[in-house]
Design a protein around this motif. Structure first.
Motif, PDB file in Angstrom:
ATOM      1  N   THR A  40      -6.911 -28.033  98.560  1.00 51.15           N
ATOM      2  CA  THR A  40      -6.800 -28.184  97.111  1.00 51.15           C
ATOM      3  C   THR A  40      -5.363 -27.998  96.632  1.00 51.15           C
ATOM      4  N   ILE A  41      -4.667 -27.000  97.179  1.00 52.53           N
ATOM      5  CA  ILE A  41      -3.294 -26.722  96.745  1.00 52.53           C
ATOM      6  C   ILE A  41      -2.337 -27.793  97.262  1.00 52.53           C
ATOM      7  N   VAL A  42      -2.447 -28.090  98.544  1.00 52.32           N
ATOM      8  CA  VAL A  42      -1.525 -29.054  99.159  1.00 52.32           C
ATOM      9  C   VAL A  42      -2.150 -30.447  99.045  1.00 52.32           C
ATOM     10  N   SER A  43      -2.202 -30.948  97.819  1.00 50.19           N
ATOM     11  CA  SER A  43      -2.776 -32.270  97.589  1.00 50.19           C
ATOM     12  C   SER A  43      -1.646 -33.276  97.414  1.00 50.19           C
ATOM     13  N   THR A  44      -1.849 -34.257  96.566  1.00 56.92           N
ATOM     14  CA  THR A  44      -0.823 -35.275  96.365  1.00 56.92           C
ATOM     15  C   THR A  44       0.477 -34.695  95.824  1.00 56.92           C
ATOM     16  N   SER A  45       0.398 -33.521  95.181  1.00 64.96           N
ATOM     17  CA  SER A  45       1.578 -32.934  94.549  1.00 64.96           C
ATOM     18  C   SER A  45       2.698 -32.639  95.541  1.00 64.96           C
ATOM     19  N   ILE A  46       2.359 -32.281  96.775  1.00 63.74           N
ATOM     20  CA  ILE A  46       3.417 -31.944  97.727  1.00 63.74           C
ATOM     21  C   ILE A  46       4.220 -33.184  98.120  1.00 63.74           C
ATOM     22  N   PHE A  47       3.634 -34.362  97.963  1.00 63.90           N
ATOM     23  CA  PHE A  47       4.326 -35.593  98.292  1.00 63.90           C
ATOM     24  C   PHE A  47       5.078 -36.174  97.085  1.00 63.90           C
ATOM     25  N   THR A  48       4.877 -35.600  95.902  1.00 64.52           N
ATOM     26  CA  THR A  48       5.517 -36.137  94.697  1.00 64.52           C
ATOM     27  C   THR A  48       6.335 -35.104  93.924  1.00 64.52           C
ATOM     28  N   LEU A  49       5.744 -33.911  93.682  1.00 65.33           N
ATOM     29  CA  LEU A  49       6.383 -32.929  92.797  1.00 65.33           C
ATOM     30  C   LEU A  49       7.791 -32.501  93.216  1.00 65.33           C
ATOM     31  N   PRO A  50       8.055 -32.204  94.498  1.00 59.91           N
ATOM     32  CA  PRO A  50       9.414 -31.776  94.854  1.00 59.91           C
ATOM     33  C   PRO A  50      10.484 -32.794  94.447  1.00 59.91           C
ATOM     34  N   ALA A 243       0.570 -26.566  90.952  1.00 58.54           N
ATOM     35  CA  ALA A 243       0.097 -27.031  92.260  1.00 58.54           C
ATOM     36  C   ALA A 243      -0.530 -25.891  93.056  1.00 58.54           C
ATOM     37  N   TYR A 244      -0.178 -24.651  92.721  1.00 56.98           N
ATOM     38  CA  TYR A 244      -0.658 -23.498  93.484  1.00 56.98           C
ATOM     39  C   TYR A 244      -1.998 -22.949  92.995  1.00 56.98           C
ATOM     40  N   ILE A 245      -2.514 -23.477  91.886  1.00 60.68           N
ATOM     41  CA  ILE A 245      -3.677 -22.836  91.267  1.00 60.68           C
ATOM     42  C   ILE A 245      -4.985 -23.149  91.988  1.00 60.68           C
ATOM     43  N   GLY A 246      -4.904 -23.873  93.097  1.00 57.98           N
ATOM     44  CA  GLY A 246      -6.120 -24.242  93.817  1.00 57.98           C
ATOM     45  C   GLY A 246      -6.904 -23.077  94.362  1.00 57.98           C
ATOM     46  N   PHE A 247      -6.309 -21.869  94.408  1.00 62.78           N
ATOM     47  CA  PHE A 247      -7.080 -20.753  94.971  1.00 62.78           C
ATOM     48  C   PHE A 247      -8.261 -20.379  94.077  1.00 62.78           C
ATOM     49  N   ASP A 248      -8.252 -20.824  92.822  1.00 60.80           N
ATOM     50  CA  ASP A 248      -9.423 -20.584  91.975  1.00 60.80           C
ATOM     51  C   ASP A 248     -10.633 -21.336  92.523  1.00 60.80           C
ATOM     52  N   ILE A 269      -5.479 -15.466  99.880  1.00 59.16           N
ATOM     53  CA  ILE A 269      -4.067 -15.150 100.142  1.00 59.16           C
ATOM     54  C   ILE A 269      -3.523 -15.992 101.295  1.00 59.16           C
ATOM     55  N   GLY A 270      -4.339 -16.195 102.330  1.00 60.30           N
ATOM     56  CA  GLY A 270      -3.893 -16.984 103.477  1.00 60.30           C
ATOM     57  C   GLY A 270      -3.579 -18.422 103.115  1.00 60.30           C
ATOM     58  N   SER A 271      -4.438 -19.057 102.314  1.00 58.14           N
ATOM     59  CA  SER A 271      -4.200 -20.453 101.934  1.00 58.14           C
ATOM     60  C   SER A 271      -2.951 -20.578 101.065  1.00 58.14           C
ATOM     61  N   LEU A 272      -2.707 -19.584 100.201  1.00 58.50           N
ATOM     62  CA  LEU A 272      -1.512 -19.640  99.359  1.00 58.50           C
ATOM     63  C   LEU A 272      -0.244 -19.504 100.197  1.00 58.50           C
TER      64      LEU A 272
END
Length: 477
Positions: A40-50, A243-248, A269-272
C-alpha cells in the motif's frame, strides 16, 4: 444540552468489540501485514513522487523530504502499533476512538478515513489505468478516449480499465483474505525486486555534480510558485508523507490478525521501515542520474531516467512490473475500506447490512458498497482532481490516535489488555506525533483543507440525522 453531549460522548465497552469481531477469522500473519503495508505504501507514488517533488519543490533535497516525512509517520506508526496491539478490532482509528474518546469523536475520525478509502480506491485504480495505457502505447496499442477517460473529461465516457481492476480486486477479496494475502505477497516481492533493480542500475549512472547544491537556494519561479530552501523541503514533506499513510490499511484488518499483540506492531513498523529505505534510495538515485530540472512535468521519471541512461529494456520491464504492482495498493485499500464500512454497520452508524458477514465470515456487503462507490468516483472524477483529496482526512485521524494514547494508557491492564508493545518515551512521543501530524496538515494545499471541511460537514449531518438515532451503543445505554 449536557444530556445531549453525554449521549454524543458515550464510549463503547472493549468487550463488545471483542465479541462482535470474534466472528472474523484470524488468519493474517506478520508476513501478510508486511506485504499489505509495503504494497500500500510503496505504490505508484514511489515511481512518480520523488521526481515531482525534486523538480517542483526541493531539488536533490527530496531525499530529506522523504526522511523527515518518515519521522512524522514513524511517530504516528508507534501510536498505531500500541493501539492495534491493545485493541485489535476491525475499523482501526474509528473503533479505538469510540472506546477511548466516545462516539462523536470516533465518527469524525472514521468519516475522515472513509473519505480516504473511497477516494484512494478510485485514485489508485485511475493511476493504474493511466500507467497501463501508457505502457500499451509503447507497443502501439491505443485506447479510445471514450473508454480511457472519466465522464466529460477529454471526450471520455468511462475509464474502463479503472472499473475492471476495481471489480477484479473486489472478486479476489470476496473469496477470502488468505487468498488475497497470497497474491499480495507475490506482487509485493515482484515490485520490490523491480525497485531494487532500478536502484542498482541507476547507481552506475550517477553524476555527483547533480547533488550540488543539495538544498537549492529559495526562489520564486516565473509561475509564481516557491522553490528551494527549507520551505521547499517542507512542502515536499507534506506531499511525500501522504505516501506513507498506508499503515492505516494494516490496522484496519487487526481483527483478522493471528497473535495481534505481536503481529500488529511488527507489521506496521516493519512495513514503514522498508518503505522509507526504498523511498530515500529511489530519490537519491533519481536526482543523481540527471539534474532534477529534467523531471518537471514528467509523469514517469523512473522509466524516463532509465531510458535516457541507455537502459530502455530495463525501463520497459520495470514499468510493466510497476503497473502490475499497483494492484497491491488497491488490494490493501479495498481490504481496509471494506473493514471500516463493516465497522460502521456493526455499530449501527450506517445501515446494519454493512455489518453483516456472509457464510464464509467475510464483510462482502461492505466490500460491494466500497467497490460501487469507487467505480462511480473513478468514472466521474479525473486523476488530477483525485490527487487533491487524499490527505487531510487521514491526518485528522492520525491526530486523534496520537492523543488517544493518553486515554489508553490508564486503562491498559484494566478493561483493556496490557499489550506487549507500547509507544516509547511516553508521555513525550504521543505529543510529538500529534504536533508532527498537525504541521504536515498545515502544509497541505488549501483545496485539500476545503474539501475535507465540506466532507466533515456532510459527515456531521449524516451522524445527526442517522447515526445518533440508529447507533447500537446509544440504544443499549
Amino acid at each position: 444540552m449536557k444530556a445531549f453531549w453525554r449521549r454524543l460522548t458515550l464510549k463503547e465497552n472493549p468487550s463488545v468489540y471483542e465479541d462482535k469481531d470474534s466472528h472474523l477469522p484470524r488468519v493474517l500473519r506478520v508476513r501478510d501485514f508486511l506485504a499489505l503495508g509495503v504494497g500500500t505504501i510503496v505504490s505508484t507514488s514511489i515511481f512518480t513522487l520523488p521526481g515531482v517533488v525534486a523538480a517542483d519543490h526541493a531539488g536533490p533535497a527530496v531525499a530529506l523530504s522523504c526522511l523527515l516525512a518518515s519521522i512524522v509517520a514513524g511517530l504516528v506508526a508507534f501510536a498505531y502499533a500500541e493501539m492495534s496491539a491493545a485493541m485489535p478490532y476491525a475499523g482501526s482509528a474509528y473503533s479505538w476512538i469510540n472506546v477511548v474518546f466516545g462516539e462523536v469523536f470516533a465518527w469524525i475520525a472514521g468519516w475522515a478515513l472513509l473519505a480516504e478509502y473511497f477516494i484512494a480506491v478510485a485514485f489508485v485504480a485511475s493511476g493504474l489505468s493511466a500507467n497501463l495505457r501508457g505502457l500499451l502505447a509503447t507497443f502501439g496499442i491505443g485506447i479510445p478516449n471514450a473508454l480511457a477517460n472519466p465522464l466529460g473529461s477529454n471526450g471520455g465516457i468511462v475509464d474502463i480499465f479503472a472499473v475492471i481492476v476495481m471489480i477484479l480486486v473486489a472478486v479476489l477479496l470476496s473469496r477470502g483474505v488468505s487468498e488475497a494475502a497470497r497474491v499480495e505477497r507475490f506482487l509485493v516481492v515482484l515490485k520490490v525486486m523491480a525497485i531494487i533493480a532500478f536502484i542498482l542500475i541507476g547507481l552506475s549512472a550517477i553524476h555527483v555534480q547533480n547533488y550540488v547544491p543539495f538544498i537549492p537556494p529559495h526562489q520564486v519561479l516565473p509561475s509564481g510558485k516557491s522553490f528551494g530552501g527549507w520551505s521547499g523541503v517542507y512542502t515536499g514533506v507534506s506531499m511525500i508523507f501522504l505516501a506513507y499513510i498506508g499503515f492505516d490499511s494494516i490496522a484496519a484488518n487487526a481483527a483478522e490478525a493471528k497473535d495481534p499483540e505481536h503481529t500488529m506492531p511488527r507489521g506496521i513498523i516493519g512495513s514503514l521501515i522498508i518503505a522509507v529505505i526504498l523511498f530515500v534510495s529511489v530519490s537519491l538515485v533519481l536526482v543523481g542520474m540527471f539534474n532534477y530540472k529534467v523531471y518537471a512535468g514528467n509523469a514517469a521519471p523512473v522509466g524516463w531516467a532509465l531510458t535516457h541512461a541507455g537502459h530502455p529494456v530495463a525501463a520497459t520491464v520495470i514499468e510493466s512490473i510497476a503497473v502490475l504492482g499497483m494492484f497491491t495498493a488497491l488490494i490493501g485499500m479495498m481490504m481496509a475500506g471494506s473493514r471500516l464500512l463493516y465497522s460502521f454497520g456493526r455499530d449501527g452508524m450506517l445501515p446494519k447490512g454493512l455489518g453483516k458477514l456472509n457464510k464464509n465470515k467475510l464483510p462482502n456487503n461492505a466490500l460491494a458498497l466500497l467497490t460501487v462507490i469507487g467505480v462511480i468516483i473513478g468514472s466521474v472524477f479525473p486523476f488530477s482532481f483525485l490527487t487533491q483529496l487524499i490527505s487531510a482526512g487521514t491526518l485528522i485521524a492520525f491526530m486523534f490516535v496520537t492523543l488517544g494514547i493518553y486515554r489508553l494508557r490508564p486503562r491498559e491492564g484494566k478493561d483493556i489488555i496490557n499489550p506487549a508493545f507500547k509507544m516509547p518515551l511516553y508521555p513525550f512521543l504521543p505529543a510529538a506525533g500529534f504536533i508532527g501530524a498537525l504541521i504536515v496538515f498545515i502544509g497541505l494545499d488549501y483545496q485539500a483543507k476545503i474539501y475535507s471541511g465540506i466532507w466533515f460537514i456532510i459527515g456531521l449531518i449524516v451522524y445527526l440525522l442517522y447515526g445518533v438515532r440508529h447507533s447500537i451503543l446509544g440504544q443499549r445505554k
